[in-house]
Write a protein that holds these residues in place. Structure first.
Motif, mmCIF file in Angstrom:
data_model
loop_
_atom_site.group_PDB
_atom_site.id
_atom_site.type_symbol
_atom_site.label_atom_id
_atom_site.label_comp_id
_atom_site.label_asym_id
_atom_site.label_seq_id
_atom_site.Cartn_x
_atom_site.Cartn_y
_atom_site.Cartn_z
ATOM 1 N N VAL A 179 -9.130 2.766 -1.946
ATOM 2 C CA VAL A 179 -9.191 4.125 -2.493
ATOM 3 C C VAL A 179 -8.134 4.287 -3.581
ATOM 4 C CG1 VAL A 179 -8.914 6.584 -1.998
ATOM 5 C CG2 VAL A 179 -10.115 5.123 -0.378
ATOM 6 N N LEU A 180 -6.925 3.813 -3.307
ATOM 7 C CA LEU A 180 -5.868 3.905 -4.322
ATOM 8 C C LEU A 180 -6.260 3.171 -5.593
ATOM 9 C CD1 LEU A 180 -2.386 3.466 -2.605
ATOM 10 C CD2 LEU A 180 -3.308 5.463 -3.756
ATOM 11 N N MET A 181 -6.795 1.974 -5.446
ATOM 12 C CA MET A 181 -7.189 1.194 -6.617
ATOM 13 C C MET A 181 -8.310 1.905 -7.358
ATOM 14 S SD MET A 181 -5.868 -1.306 -7.956
ATOM 15 C CE MET A 181 -6.058 -2.626 -9.066
ATOM 16 N N GLY A 182 -9.246 2.485 -6.609
ATOM 17 C CA GLY A 182 -10.307 3.265 -7.237
ATOM 18 C C GLY A 182 -9.743 4.433 -8.021
ATOM 19 N N ASN A 183 -8.767 5.114 -7.448
ATOM 20 C CA ASN A 183 -8.135 6.240 -8.146
ATOM 21 C C ASN A 183 -7.437 5.776 -9.426
ATOM 22 O OD1 ASN A 183 -8.984 7.843 -6.022
ATOM 23 N ND2 ASN A 183 -6.971 7.980 -5.076
ATOM 24 N N TYR A 218 0.829 -1.209 0.000
ATOM 25 C CA TYR A 218 0.000 0.000 0.000
ATOM 26 C C TYR A 218 0.863 1.258 0.000
ATOM 27 C CZ TYR A 218 -2.916 3.743 1.887
ATOM 28 O OH TYR A 218 -3.551 4.940 2.099
ATOM 29 N N GLU A 219 1.855 1.300 0.864
ATOM 30 C CA GLU A 219 2.733 2.472 0.933
ATOM 31 C C GLU A 219 3.508 2.669 -0.362
ATOM 32 O OE1 GLU A 219 2.807 4.912 3.067
ATOM 33 O OE2 GLU A 219 1.468 4.013 4.528
ATOM 34 N N MET A 220 3.937 1.570 -0.957
ATOM 35 C CA MET A 220 4.636 1.664 -2.235
ATOM 36 C C MET A 220 3.694 2.243 -3.297
ATOM 37 S SD MET A 220 7.370 1.303 -4.048
ATOM 38 C CE MET A 220 8.510 0.154 -3.315
ATOM 39 N N ALA A 221 2.483 1.719 -3.368
ATOM 40 C CA ALA A 221 1.503 2.217 -4.339
ATOM 41 C C ALA A 221 1.182 3.682 -4.079
ATOM 42 C CB ALA A 221 0.235 1.370 -4.272
ATOM 43 N N ARG A 222 1.051 4.033 -2.826
ATOM 44 C CA ARG A 222 0.736 5.418 -2.454
ATOM 45 C C ARG A 222 1.818 6.373 -2.947
ATOM 46 N NH1 ARG A 222 1.164 7.298 3.359
ATOM 47 N NH2 ARG A 222 0.439 9.424 3.152
ATOM 48 N N GLY A 223 3.067 6.001 -2.712
ATOM 49 C CA GLY A 223 4.181 6.832 -3.164
ATOM 50 C C GLY A 223 4.272 6.909 -4.673
ATOM 51 N N LEU A 224 4.086 5.791 -5.329
ATOM 52 C CA LEU A 224 4.153 5.777 -6.792
ATOM 53 C C LEU A 224 3.038 6.620 -7.406
ATOM 54 C CD1 LEU A 224 5.117 2.037 -7.267
ATOM 55 C CD2 LEU A 224 6.534 4.014 -7.881
ATOM 56 N N CYS A 225 1.852 6.570 -6.820
ATOM 57 C CA CYS A 225 0.757 7.423 -7.306
ATOM 58 C C CYS A 225 1.117 8.896 -7.133
ATOM 59 C CB CYS A 225 -0.541 7.111 -6.569
ATOM 60 S SG CYS A 225 -1.337 5.580 -7.075
ATOM 61 N N ALA A 226 1.682 9.230 -5.988
ATOM 62 C CA ALA A 226 2.064 10.617 -5.733
ATOM 63 C C ALA A 226 3.139 11.092 -6.708
ATOM 64 C CB ALA A 226 2.559 10.773 -4.299
ATOM 65 N N LEU A 227 3.940 10.158 -7.186
ATOM 66 C CA LEU A 227 4.982 10.463 -8.173
ATOM 67 C C LEU A 227 4.452 10.348 -9.611
ATOM 68 C CD1 LEU A 227 7.910 8.544 -6.457
ATOM 69 C CD2 LEU A 227 7.700 11.038 -6.674
ATOM 70 N N ASN A 228 3.142 10.189 -9.750
ATOM 71 C CA ASN A 228 2.479 10.050 -11.054
ATOM 72 C C ASN A 228 2.947 8.831 -11.841
ATOM 73 O OD1 ASN A 228 0.610 12.204 -11.013
ATOM 74 N ND2 ASN A 228 2.316 13.620 -11.316
ATOM 75 N N ASN A 229 3.334 7.794 -11.128
ATOM 76 C CA ASN A 229 3.710 6.540 -11.768
ATOM 77 C C ASN A 229 2.590 5.530 -11.506
ATOM 78 O OD1 ASN A 229 4.948 4.344 -12.899
ATOM 79 N ND2 ASN A 229 6.905 4.652 -11.882
ATOM 80 N N TRP A 230 1.434 5.824 -12.093
ATOM 81 C CA TRP A 230 0.225 5.053 -11.850
ATOM 82 C C TRP A 230 0.347 3.613 -12.322
ATOM 83 C CZ3 TRP A 230 -3.631 7.349 -9.089
ATOM 84 C CH2 TRP A 230 -3.511 8.729 -8.908
ATOM 85 N N ALA A 270 -1.036 -1.814 -5.407
ATOM 86 C CA ALA A 270 -2.365 -1.620 -4.815
ATOM 87 C C ALA A 270 -3.160 -2.918 -4.884
ATOM 88 C CB ALA A 270 -3.101 -0.490 -5.522
ATOM 89 N N ALA A 271 -3.101 -3.587 -6.025
ATOM 90 C CA ALA A 271 -3.820 -4.856 -6.191
ATOM 91 C C ALA A 271 -3.291 -5.915 -5.228
ATOM 92 C CB ALA A 271 -3.706 -5.344 -7.634
ATOM 93 N N ASN A 285 -7.643 5.422 -15.320
ATOM 94 C CA ASN A 285 -7.622 4.595 -16.534
ATOM 95 C C ASN A 285 -8.965 4.573 -17.251
ATOM 96 O OD1 ASN A 285 -4.923 3.893 -16.192
ATOM 97 N ND2 ASN A 285 -5.409 2.099 -14.964
ATOM 98 N N GLY A 286 -9.921 5.373 -16.788
ATOM 99 C CA GLY A 286 -11.217 5.456 -17.443
ATOM 100 C C GLY A 286 -12.185 4.339 -17.100
ATOM 101 N N ASN A 287 -11.906 3.611 -16.025
ATOM 102 C CA ASN A 287 -12.765 2.507 -15.611
ATOM 103 C C ASN A 287 -13.636 2.963 -14.440
ATOM 104 O OD1 ASN A 287 -13.925 0.166 -14.627
ATOM 105 N ND2 ASN A 287 -12.040 -1.026 -14.631
ATOM 106 N N GLY A 288 -14.712 3.673 -14.761
ATOM 107 C CA GLY A 288 -15.598 4.184 -13.726
ATOM 108 C C GLY A 288 -16.279 3.093 -12.925
ATOM 109 N N VAL A 289 -16.641 1.998 -13.577
ATOM 110 C CA VAL A 289 -17.307 0.889 -12.892
ATOM 111 C C VAL A 289 -16.368 0.273 -11.852
ATOM 112 C CG1 VAL A 289 -18.326 -1.407 -13.201
ATOM 113 C CG2 VAL A 289 -18.865 0.428 -14.810
ATOM 114 N N GLY A 290 -15.118 0.046 -12.237
ATOM 115 C CA GLY A 290 -14.138 -0.502 -11.300
ATOM 116 C C GLY A 290 -13.865 0.452 -10.143
ATOM 117 N N ALA A 291 -13.737 1.748 -10.470
ATOM 118 C CA ALA A 291 -13.493 2.760 -9.435
ATOM 119 C C ALA A 291 -14.651 2.780 -8.445
ATOM 120 C CB ALA A 291 -13.304 4.129 -10.076
ATOM 121 N N LEU A 292 -15.867 2.762 -8.961
ATOM 122 C CA LEU A 292 -17.048 2.795 -8.108
ATOM 123 C C LEU A 292 -17.061 1.609 -7.145
ATOM 124 C CD1 LEU A 292 -19.670 4.313 -7.490
ATOM 125 C CD2 LEU A 292 -20.765 2.970 -9.284
#
Length: 116
Positions: free
Chosen positions: A67-71, A33-45, A52-53, A76-83
């Motif tokens: 929340v991270l996975m939803g983001n 989770y922390e790794m994913a959080r940092g990578l998201c903050a660095l725009n390395n989605w 995150a998975a 990635n344009g997957n509103g259903v998955g985010a929801l």
């Protein structure tokens, strides 16, 4: 150390200790989770997504990774998955730190998808 650096928003500095932590304990949902959080903050989605998975796979009742996975899904344009991920976060942590913002996102996505 990596989580503490993330809390200080020192995202790039946190990466090395987080990687070292994952080498030592690859089954740590918190480390992923922390790794994913940092990578998201660095725009390395793209690099953040598997972490995150994995955090969710290791501990599905750990609310933050949802929340991270939803983001990531939303980006990635997957509103259903985010929801689905945002709803799971709210189920797990209805009064959590991110609940107010997540509720707003859920309402916007539901409106966009024509759901309720």
């Amino acid at each position: 150390i990596g989580a503490a650096l993330n809390e200080q928003r020192r995202w790039a500095e946190a990466q090395k200790p987080l990687r070292r932590g994952l080498d030592l304990k690859p089954d740590s949902a918190e480390a992923h989770y922390e790794m994913a959080r940092g990578l998201c903050a660095l725009n390395n989605w793209q690099a953040a997504e598997p972490h995150a998975a994995q955090a969710i796979a290791l501990n599905s009742s750990y609310a933050g990774p949802h929340v991270l996975m939803g983001n990531i899904y939303l980006r990635n344009g997957n509103g259903v998955g985010a929801l689905a991920e945002y709803r799971e976060y709210l189920r797990l942590a209805p009064q959590g730190d991110q609940a107010a913002e997540v509720k707003k996102l859920v309402a916007r996505i539901e409106k966009a998808l024509g759901e309720r």
